[in-house]
Design a protein around this motif. Structure first.
Motif, mmCIF file in Angstrom:
data_model
loop_
_atom_site.group_PDB
_atom_site.id
_atom_site.type_symbol
_atom_site.label_atom_id
_atom_site.label_comp_id
_atom_site.label_asym_id
_atom_site.label_seq_id
_atom_site.Cartn_x
_atom_site.Cartn_y
_atom_site.Cartn_z
ATOM 1 N N ARG A 151 0.964 -1.559 -0.092
ATOM 2 C CA ARG A 151 -0.017 -0.145 0.396
ATOM 3 C C ARG A 151 1.070 0.846 0.123
ATOM 4 N NH1 ARG A 151 -4.861 0.003 4.084
ATOM 5 N NH2 ARG A 151 -5.442 1.896 2.495
ATOM 6 N N GLN A 152 2.058 1.239 0.383
ATOM 7 C CA GLN A 152 2.822 2.216 0.616
ATOM 8 C C GLN A 152 3.870 2.983 -0.665
ATOM 9 O OE1 GLN A 152 5.292 1.456 4.043
ATOM 10 N NE2 GLN A 152 3.818 2.037 5.615
ATOM 11 N N LYS A 153 3.380 1.606 -1.173
ATOM 12 C CA LYS A 153 4.670 1.443 -2.884
ATOM 13 C C LYS A 153 3.527 2.931 -3.618
ATOM 14 C CE LYS A 153 6.709 -2.678 -2.753
ATOM 15 N NZ LYS A 153 6.564 -3.687 -4.165
ATOM 16 N N PRO A 154 4.139 3.489 -4.363
ATOM 17 C CA PRO A 154 3.298 4.475 -5.821
ATOM 18 C C PRO A 154 2.867 3.860 -5.918
ATOM 19 C CG PRO A 154 6.047 5.079 -5.756
ATOM 20 C CD PRO A 154 5.480 4.293 -4.158
ATOM 21 N N GLN A 155 1.052 4.357 -6.599
ATOM 22 C CA GLN A 155 0.342 3.595 -7.300
ATOM 23 C C GLN A 155 1.422 3.904 -9.246
ATOM 24 O OE1 GLN A 155 -1.980 0.917 -7.188
ATOM 25 N NE2 GLN A 155 -0.910 1.186 -4.328
ATOM 26 N N VAL A 156 0.993 2.877 -9.973
ATOM 27 C CA VAL A 156 1.355 3.502 -11.228
ATOM 28 C C VAL A 156 -0.042 3.715 -12.058
ATOM 29 C CG1 VAL A 156 2.074 2.593 -13.409
ATOM 30 C CG2 VAL A 156 3.458 2.497 -11.047
#
Length: 74
Positions: free
Chosen positions: A68-73
């Motif tokens: 969830r912390q990863k940036p969404q592409v």
């Protein structure tokens, strides 16, 4: 416009979900509700316990938290 220390509250409108569970899971949920009542001295319907159970599960899943912390592409 001035900003307050408390940020604007998120949307808290409940979303109703309807699910089907196996008979074994239903029995386990009833047993959990009975134990909850025994420990806390307050009966809560399964429908009230399940959202808290799901929230607790998601909060404790470290892989999910990292994803969830990863940036969404896109």
């Amino acid at each position: 416009m001035a900003e307050l220390k408390l940020a604007k509250l998120p949307d808290r409108t409940p979303v109703k979900l309807t699910i089907s569970v196996s008979p074994d899971l239903h029995r386990a949920l009833n047993q959990y509700a009975a134990l909850y009542s025994e420990i806390y001295g307050q009966e809560e319907p399964i429908a009230e316990l399940i959202p808290a159970m799901l929230g607790s599960f998601l909060e404790s899943d470290r892989a999910f938290a990292r994803a969830r912390q990863k940036p969404q592409v896109g």
